[in-house]
Design an enzyme around this catalytic site. Structure first.
Site, PDB file in Angstrom:
ATOM      1  N   TYR A  46     -97.431  30.963 -15.309  1.00  0.00           N
ATOM      2  CA  TYR A  46     -97.027  30.043 -16.153  1.00  0.00           C
ATOM      3  C   TYR A  46     -96.957  30.362 -17.558  1.00  0.00           C
ATOM      4  O   TYR A  46     -97.875  31.184 -18.119  1.00  0.00           O
ATOM      5  CB  TYR A  46     -98.074  28.729 -16.168  1.00  0.00           C
ATOM      6  CG  TYR A  46     -97.385  27.581 -16.769  1.00  0.00           C
ATOM      7  CD1 TYR A  46     -98.333  27.163 -18.062  1.00  0.00           C
ATOM      8  CD2 TYR A  46     -96.706  26.849 -16.565  1.00  0.00           C
ATOM      9  CE1 TYR A  46     -98.102  26.184 -18.787  1.00  0.00           C
ATOM     10  CE2 TYR A  46     -96.627  25.676 -17.415  1.00  0.00           C
ATOM     11  CZ  TYR A  46     -96.797  25.013 -18.583  1.00  0.00           C
ATOM     12  OH  TYR A  46     -96.644  24.315 -19.366  1.00  0.00           O
TER      13      TYR A  46
ATOM     14  N   LYS B  91    -103.408  29.674 -28.068  1.00  0.00           N
ATOM     15  CA  LYS B  91    -104.800  29.074 -27.907  1.00  0.00           C
ATOM     16  C   LYS B  91    -105.703  29.819 -28.790  1.00  0.00           C
ATOM     17  O   LYS B  91    -105.842  29.184 -29.764  1.00  0.00           O
ATOM     18  CB  LYS B  91    -105.174  29.643 -26.423  1.00  0.00           C
ATOM     19  CG  LYS B  91    -104.415  28.856 -25.283  1.00  0.00           C
ATOM     20  CD  LYS B  91    -104.790  29.381 -23.840  1.00  0.00           C
ATOM     21  CE  LYS B  91    -103.692  28.809 -22.823  1.00  0.00           C
ATOM     22  NZ  LYS B  91    -103.940  27.366 -22.372  1.00  0.00           N
TER      23      LYS B  91
ATOM     24  N   ASP C 169     -97.561  38.105 -21.721  1.00  0.00           N
ATOM     25  CA  ASP C 169     -97.843  36.558 -22.250  1.00  0.00           C
ATOM     26  C   ASP C 169     -99.252  36.651 -22.365  1.00  0.00           C
ATOM     27  O   ASP C 169    -100.243  36.493 -21.388  1.00  0.00           O
ATOM     28  CB  ASP C 169     -97.230  35.726 -21.260  1.00  0.00           C
ATOM     29  CG  ASP C 169     -97.687  34.232 -21.643  1.00  0.00           C
ATOM     30  OD1 ASP C 169     -97.411  33.434 -21.099  1.00  0.00           O
ATOM     31  OD2 ASP C 169     -98.386  34.279 -22.747  1.00  0.00           O
TER      32      ASP C 169
HETATM   33  P1  KE4 Z   1     -98.761  25.942 -24.589  1.00  0.00           P
HETATM   34  O1  KE4 Z   1     -97.537  25.528 -24.665  1.00  0.00           O
HETATM   35  O2  KE4 Z   1     -99.654  24.783 -23.556  1.00  0.00           O
HETATM   36  O3  KE4 Z   1     -99.711  26.004 -25.786  1.00  0.00           O
HETATM   37  O4  KE4 Z   1     -99.063  27.234 -23.888  1.00  0.00           O
HETATM   38  C1  KE4 Z   1     -98.091  27.499 -22.580  1.00  0.00           C
HETATM   39  C2  KE4 Z   1     -98.846  28.664 -21.858  1.00  0.00           C
HETATM   40  C3  KE4 Z   1     -98.308  30.078 -22.143  1.00  0.00           C
HETATM   41  N1  KE4 Z   1     -98.625  31.109 -21.333  1.00  0.00           N
HETATM   42  C4  KE4 Z   1     -99.840  31.016 -20.856  1.00  0.00           C
HETATM   43  C5  KE4 Z   1    -100.258  32.278 -19.857  1.00  0.00           C
HETATM   44  C6  KE4 Z   1    -100.537  29.927 -20.809  1.00  0.00           C
HETATM   45  O5  KE4 Z   1    -101.739  29.814 -20.062  1.00  0.00           O
HETATM   46  C7  KE4 Z   1    -100.005  28.737 -21.196  1.00  0.00           C
HETATM   47  C8  KE4 Z   1    -100.876  27.417 -21.127  1.00  0.00           C
HETATM   48  N2  KE4 Z   1    -101.829  27.269 -20.386  1.00  0.00           N
HETATM   49  C9  KE4 Z   1    -102.117  25.946 -19.750  1.00  0.00           C
HETATM   50  C10 KE4 Z   1    -103.251  25.938 -18.882  1.00  0.00           C
HETATM   51  N3  KE4 Z   1    -103.309  26.869 -17.925  1.00  0.00           N
HETATM   52  C11 KE4 Z   1    -102.167  24.808 -20.675  1.00  0.00           C
HETATM   53  C12 KE4 Z   1    -103.031  23.546 -20.188  1.00  0.00           C
HETATM   54  C13 KE4 Z   1    -102.046  22.478 -20.010  1.00  0.00           C
HETATM   55  O6  KE4 Z   1    -100.600  22.731 -19.872  1.00  0.00           O
HETATM   56  O7  KE4 Z   1    -102.277  21.252 -20.342  1.00  0.00           O
END
Ligand code: KE4
Length: 437
Positions: free
Chosen positions: A150, A273, A245
């Site tokens: 993701y 994060k 990523d």
């Molecule tokens: P955000 O747009 O959520 O800040 O980041 C997206 C993203 C991009 N790349 C990786 C490897 C990520 O893990 C994420 C977002 N992670 C999720 C949880 N695995 C966010 C939690 C959620 O969607 O509520």
């Protein structure tokens, strides 16, 4: 496990009903709705160190850490001081401020392959921008991602994605026209032959390969053998951009992320994060040769009202500076306590006759309710998600807050103690009794 939880939930239930009347599902991110694990999602009112408290005054040892950002634990004094200090001077100017270069310098000190970095407000923006940049740099259209990974919710990436998409069992997303994903190739993770075949079939047409160098979004799944090395060799040979990523792994699996841990040079790195210390920050960076294509220097456009926000920069600087100054102590502690925790819970499962496969890299880990090994989406999806849900609810009732999905990574922070770990293992012993069902 009692059908009605032992913990009080009246206030959270009331708050959920109020939120549901105005916000889809009562949540601002789908996985928070507990769709995959059931039960009443606690409405959290405060956190400190390794602990969080909900509206019913239940206390939990927290292994979510806001999905990764809080490697120093909740409400770290020096991070709060930095945010308050910045806020006293104003919250946002839409103009350059000194703190942006401060955080850029810190990020580059952690990721020496980065010469220039651009800040955005989320990991989604970071990966979306990095892909646009890779396409601008190579003048190619196709992108490669991996099933179960993701990278945020940009249209082109909602293809066989992990995290909430996998959790909800939806193929991708409604509202994404076929045309928007026709150039996205989703391949099995940890299968280098599939990558070779894709480059043969789409010769000179693939702009980039984007990968979670340690996958967190199908649960924690590291590369096997020299998978990442092979990815680097193929993309080098094919003149495609390799995007690590590191939104989740950056500053997590090592101060310099997975690229430090595995000593591999990606072309572009995305971050999020931890780099925001709990406030909204994403970033993408790489060599000047590529980054100089980004507007206003070059023709690749990307922008953001709150990009480089002073409060977010302050929180990021306080967090990353502290990690840099204390990394000799912090990362060995994270490794030791995480190893103890993961091994202890796996032993509790074994004693209860529950089949479990534990994957861990540093302080990110997942207990898969399947025999394993779990090396890709296909093997992760064999997990008994009902058993995971029973484990999750049992742990929550015993004061331990885990990610509410089998297909997510859990995180231990520098604020966690030996006592937290022992308490968590004891809770797992109690929770496992109900898991077999
Ligand atoms: P955000 O747009 O959520 O800040 O980041 C997206 C993203 C991009 N790349 C990786 C490897 C990520 O893990 C994420 C977002 N992670 C999720 C949880 N695995 C966010 C939690 C959620 O969607 O509520």
């Amino acid at each position: 496990m009692p059908s009605t939880p032992s913990r009080k939930t009246e206030q959270s239930r009331r708050l959920r009903e109020r939120a549901e009347s105005m916000i889809p599902g009562g949540v601002n991110s789908p996985v928070r709705a507990f769709g995959a694990v059931g039960g009443e999602p606690p409405f959290i009112v405060r956190g400190k160190g390794s602990r969080i408290w909900d509206a019913d005054e239940n206390e939990f040892i927290d292994y979510l850490g806001s999905w990764g950002p809080l490697i120093l634990g909740h409400a770290a004094e020096h991070v709060l001081d930095a945010i308050v200090g910045a806020a006293c001077n104003g919250t946002s100017f839409g103009a350059s401020t000194p703190a942006e270069a401060d955080l850029a310098e810190l990020a580059i000190s952690a990721f020496p392959h980065i010469q220039k970095v651009r800040f955005v407000s989320s990991g989604t923006e970071a990966t979306m921008s990095a892909i646009r940049l890779a396409r601008a740099y190579t003048k190619r259209k196709y992108i490669v991602k991996f099933e179960g990974c993701y990278h945020g919710h940009a249209d082109a990436l909602l293809v066989k994605a992990g995290s909430g998409v996998a959790t909800l069992g939806i193929p991708g997303s409604a509202g994404v026209p076929e045309e928007f994903i026709q150039f996205t190739l989703a391949l099995p993770f940890n299968n280098i032959t599939a990558v070779e075949h894709a480059f043969q079939r789409f010769k000179h047409q693939i702009a980039c390969v984007i990968v979670e160098p340690v996958v967190g979004n199908m649960g924690c799944v590291p590369g096997v053998d020299d998978y990442l090395v092979a990815l680097r060799m193929i993309t080098e040979r094919e003149k495609a951009v390799l995007i690590f990523d590191e939104v989740m792994t950056g500053f997590r699996v090592a101060f310099g992320g997975a690229q430090e841990l595995y000593n591999i040079r990606p072309d572009l790195t995305t971050m999020g994060k931890i780099i925001g210390g709990g406030l909204p920050v994403g970033a993408y960076g790489g060599p000047s040769e590529i980054m100089n294509l980004v507007a206003p220097l070059g023709p690749m456009y990307q922008a953001g009202t709150l990009s480089g926000n002073p409060l977010a920069m302050a929180a990021g600087c306080a967090t990353v500076k502290y990690l840099r100054e204390h990394k000799e102590e912090i990362y060995p502690k994270l490794e030791k306590l995480s190893e103890q925790l993961v091994r202890g819970v796996a032993a509790a499962a074994k004693d209860a006759g529950v089949t479990l496969c534990a994957n861990r890299v540093g302080s990110m880990f997942t207990w898969f309710f399947t025999a394993g090994p779990v090396t890709d989406w296909e093997s992760a999806a064999r997990s008994n998600t009902e058993q995971f849900a029973r484990f999750f609810r049992g742990m929550l009732d015993n004061g331990v807050y885990l990610p509410p999905s089998q297909y997510e990574a859990a995180f231990l922070s520098a604020a966690h103690s030996e006592e937290d770990v022992q308490e968590t293992i004891a809770a797992a012993k109690r929770a496992m009794a109900a898991v077999r069902g």
